[in-house]
Write a protein that holds these residues in place. Structure first.
Motif, short mmCIF file in Angstrom:
data_model
loop_
_atom_site.label_atom_id
_atom_site.label_comp_id
_atom_site.label_asym_id
_atom_site.label_seq_id
_atom_site.Cartn_x
_atom_site.Cartn_y
_atom_site.Cartn_z
N THR A 299 27.12 -26.59 -46.67
CA THR A 299 28.36 -26.47 -47.44
C THR A 299 28.29 -25.30 -48.40
O THR A 299 29.24 -24.51 -48.54
CB THR A 299 28.65 -27.77 -48.20
OG1 THR A 299 28.76 -28.85 -47.26
CG2 THR A 299 29.94 -27.66 -49.00
N TRP A 300 27.16 -25.14 -49.09
CA TRP A 300 27.00 -24.02 -50.01
C TRP A 300 27.06 -22.68 -49.26
O TRP A 300 27.69 -21.73 -49.74
CB TRP A 300 25.68 -24.14 -50.76
CG TRP A 300 25.75 -25.10 -51.91
CD1 TRP A 300 25.17 -26.34 -51.99
CD2 TRP A 300 26.47 -24.91 -53.14
NE1 TRP A 300 25.47 -26.93 -53.19
CE2 TRP A 300 26.27 -26.08 -53.91
CE3 TRP A 300 27.25 -23.88 -53.65
CZ2 TRP A 300 26.82 -26.23 -55.19
CZ3 TRP A 300 27.80 -24.02 -54.92
CH2 TRP A 300 27.60 -25.19 -55.67
N VAL A 301 26.43 -22.61 -48.11
CA VAL A 301 26.47 -21.38 -47.32
C VAL A 301 27.90 -21.07 -46.87
O VAL A 301 28.37 -19.92 -46.95
CB VAL A 301 25.54 -21.49 -46.09
CG1 VAL A 301 25.70 -20.27 -45.19
CG2 VAL A 301 24.09 -21.64 -46.54
N ALA A 302 28.62 -22.10 -46.43
CA ALA A 302 29.99 -21.90 -45.96
C ALA A 302 30.90 -21.45 -47.10
O ALA A 302 31.76 -20.58 -46.91
CB ALA A 302 30.52 -23.19 -45.34
N VAL A 303 30.74 -22.04 -48.27
CA VAL A 303 31.58 -21.68 -49.42
C VAL A 303 31.39 -20.21 -49.80
O VAL A 303 32.35 -19.53 -50.19
CB VAL A 303 31.25 -22.59 -50.62
CG1 VAL A 303 31.89 -22.06 -51.90
CG2 VAL A 303 31.75 -24.01 -50.35
N ILE A 304 30.18 -19.70 -49.65
CA ILE A 304 29.91 -18.30 -50.03
C ILE A 304 30.33 -17.33 -48.93
O ILE A 304 30.97 -16.31 -49.20
CB ILE A 304 28.41 -18.13 -50.34
CG1 ILE A 304 28.03 -18.96 -51.57
CG2 ILE A 304 28.07 -16.66 -50.56
CD1 ILE A 304 26.53 -19.03 -51.82
N MET A 305 29.99 -17.64 -47.67
CA MET A 305 30.16 -16.68 -46.59
C MET A 305 31.56 -16.66 -45.98
O MET A 305 32.04 -15.59 -45.59
CB MET A 305 29.13 -16.96 -45.49
CG MET A 305 27.70 -16.81 -45.92
SD MET A 305 27.34 -15.16 -46.60
CE MET A 305 27.71 -14.12 -45.19
N THR A 306 32.22 -17.81 -45.88
CA THR A 306 33.52 -17.86 -45.21
C THR A 306 34.56 -16.93 -45.83
O THR A 306 35.24 -16.17 -45.11
CB THR A 306 34.05 -19.30 -45.16
OG1 THR A 306 33.10 -20.13 -44.50
CG2 THR A 306 35.38 -19.36 -44.42
N PRO A 307 34.73 -16.91 -47.15
CA PRO A 307 35.72 -15.98 -47.73
C PRO A 307 35.38 -14.51 -47.46
O PRO A 307 36.29 -13.70 -47.27
CB PRO A 307 35.65 -16.29 -49.23
CG PRO A 307 35.11 -17.67 -49.32
CD PRO A 307 34.15 -17.79 -48.18
N LEU A 308 34.10 -14.17 -47.42
CA LEU A 308 33.71 -12.79 -47.16
C LEU A 308 34.08 -12.38 -45.74
O LEU A 308 34.62 -11.28 -45.51
CB LEU A 308 32.20 -12.62 -47.37
CG LEU A 308 31.68 -12.82 -48.80
CD1 LEU A 308 30.16 -12.69 -48.83
CD2 LEU A 308 32.31 -11.80 -49.74
N VAL A 309 33.81 -13.25 -44.78
CA VAL A 309 34.15 -12.95 -43.38
C VAL A 309 35.66 -12.82 -43.21
O VAL A 309 36.16 -11.89 -42.55
CB VAL A 309 33.60 -14.05 -42.46
CG1 VAL A 309 34.09 -13.85 -41.03
CG2 VAL A 309 32.08 -14.05 -42.49
N MET A 310 36.42 -13.71 -43.83
CA MET A 310 37.87 -13.67 -43.71
C MET A 310 38.44 -12.41 -44.37
O MET A 310 39.37 -11.80 -43.84
CB MET A 310 38.47 -14.93 -44.34
CG MET A 310 38.13 -16.20 -43.60
SD MET A 310 38.84 -17.69 -44.35
CE MET A 310 40.59 -17.40 -44.03
N ALA A 311 37.88 -12.02 -45.50
CA ALA A 311 38.36 -10.82 -46.19
C ALA A 311 38.09 -9.57 -45.35
O ALA A 311 38.95 -8.68 -45.23
CB ALA A 311 37.70 -10.69 -47.55
N TYR A 312 36.91 -9.49 -44.76
CA TYR A 312 36.58 -8.33 -43.93
C TYR A 312 37.49 -8.24 -42.72
O TYR A 312 37.97 -7.17 -42.36
CB TYR A 312 35.12 -8.41 -43.48
CG TYR A 312 34.75 -7.35 -42.48
CD1 TYR A 312 34.54 -6.03 -42.88
CD2 TYR A 312 34.64 -7.65 -41.12
CE1 TYR A 312 34.21 -5.04 -41.96
CE2 TYR A 312 34.32 -6.67 -40.20
CZ TYR A 312 34.11 -5.37 -40.62
OH TYR A 312 33.80 -4.39 -39.70
N GLN A 313 37.73 -9.40 -42.08
CA GLN A 313 38.59 -9.38 -40.89
C GLN A 313 40.02 -9.03 -41.26
O GLN A 313 40.70 -8.30 -40.52
CB GLN A 313 38.53 -10.73 -40.17
CG GLN A 313 39.13 -10.68 -38.78
CD GLN A 313 38.66 -11.81 -37.90
OE1 GLN A 313 38.28 -12.87 -38.39
NE2 GLN A 313 38.70 -11.61 -36.60
#
Length: 335
Positions: A299-313
């Motif tokens: 959950t902690w990994v998803a909270v950090i990484m998911t917004p970054l991936v979505m912003a880049y895409q």
């Protein structure tokens, strides 16, 4: 909310994102043989997804990885029971990616035509097989008390799942036609809009039958709400497409896909793979999940990484937002 419920929700969101984005990818691949009249127009269609198709597949990798880590029993049963269709999908995605990269490596017409055949078939087959796979997941498959799949490949070829495959194929092609109208200029844009109307009407009929069947078989109040959203969004997408509002039409066709996939997950929950042999042997979000500690770290990994991936895409789509047409494609003899 329990962590295993949260991860069921997150995996549903990842699949929604994948089908929203890869849906028009597959649609464009199918349209290279249906909409394009010549090599230039096929090149135009391929170029509309050229900068983004590989990024769209990140959602599939994320969904698969999240399922493996959060629900190992689900992952094991799914991939052992659905081995052949999932293998076909994987092979198609590999060949399709190679085709995108290799088509322009040589100027000979035969070389390019062969890779275009690969793009078409390796877009059509996954679009169909994903519908078959999810149809079987929602319907239920033979699962024994040890959580192992006990059926055969033929058990997956039932009328409900096959209809699901046809629905995803037509829906993704409609989504691709709307995207083509949004991203192209000139005559191909007009023809894409006309074809989207035909495909949208076919989608409306097929999808309505499939969604009603799903609702009657395993639906609930929440899935009914999602079904209504999907139907309304599809009708609105057809209306916007007819008015030439391609941006709105594309957004609404995306909402249609999102709501339809959400309906399947809502109808499925709390199960992740129902057993058609004995309901007590079904895999659920609770009994198929990893340990609470594993889910907490994830959950902690998803909270950090998911917004970054979505912003880049999102940034990638913004950079490549302009329309293209045959005027932007050099003559076949010069490239």
């Amino acid at each position: 909310m329990h962590l295993h419920d949260f991860w069921f929700l997150l995996i549903a969101v990842l699949w929604i994102g994948y089908f929203f984005l890869e849906g028009f990818d597959f649609g464009i691949g199918v349209l290279t043989k249906v909409l394009a009249k010549d090599r230039k127009e096929r090149r135009v269609l391929i170029n509309t997804i050229g900068p983004v198709w590989d990024g769209n597949e990140v959602w599939l990798l994320s969904a698969g990885g999240a399922t493996f880590a959060a629900f190992p029993d689900w992952y094991a049963t799914l991939f052992s029971g659905f081995y052949l269709p999932l293998l076909l999908i994987l092979v198609c995605l590999i060949v399709r990616g190679v085709a995108f990269e290799y088509r322009q490596k040589r100027p000979e017409e035969r070389w390019q035509r062969n890779w275009e055949h690969a793009i078409f078939w390796c877009s059509l087959l996954p679009a169909f097989l994903w519908g078959v796979a999810f149809g079987n997941i929602v319907r239920g498959v033979p699962i024994g008390p040890d959580k192992n799949y006990t059926g055969t490949v033929l058990d997956l070829l039932n009328p409900y799942a096959l209809l699901g495959g046809v629905v995803t194929l037509v829906l993704f092609t409609f989504h691709g036609a709307v995207f083509a109208a949004l991203k192209t200029a000139g005559d191909i844009r007009i023809r894409a809009r006309r074809l989207a109307t035909v495909l949208g009407l076919a989608t409306a009929v097929l999808a309505l039958v499939f969604l009603i069947w799903t609702q009657v078989h395993t639906g609930n109040v929440r899935s009914l709400a999602a079904m209504i959203v999907a139907v309304v969004a599809l009708v609105a997408a057809l209306g916007m497409n007819r008015l030439g509002r391609e941006g709105w039409a594309f957004a609404l066709s995306g909402v249609t896909i999102a709501a339809a996939v959400a309906m399947l997950f809502l109808a499925l929950f709390p199960n992740v793979m129902p057993s058609s042999t004995n309901p007590e042997w079904s895999l659920t979000a609770a009994n198929a999940a990893s340990s609470p500690y594993t889910l907490k770290i994830m959950t902690w990994v998803a909270v950090i990484m998911t917004p970054l991936v979505m912003a880049y895409q999102a940034w990638t789509y913004w950079v490549f937002r302009k329309r293209i047409g045959t005027q932007h494609i050099p003559d076949p003899a010069t490239h």
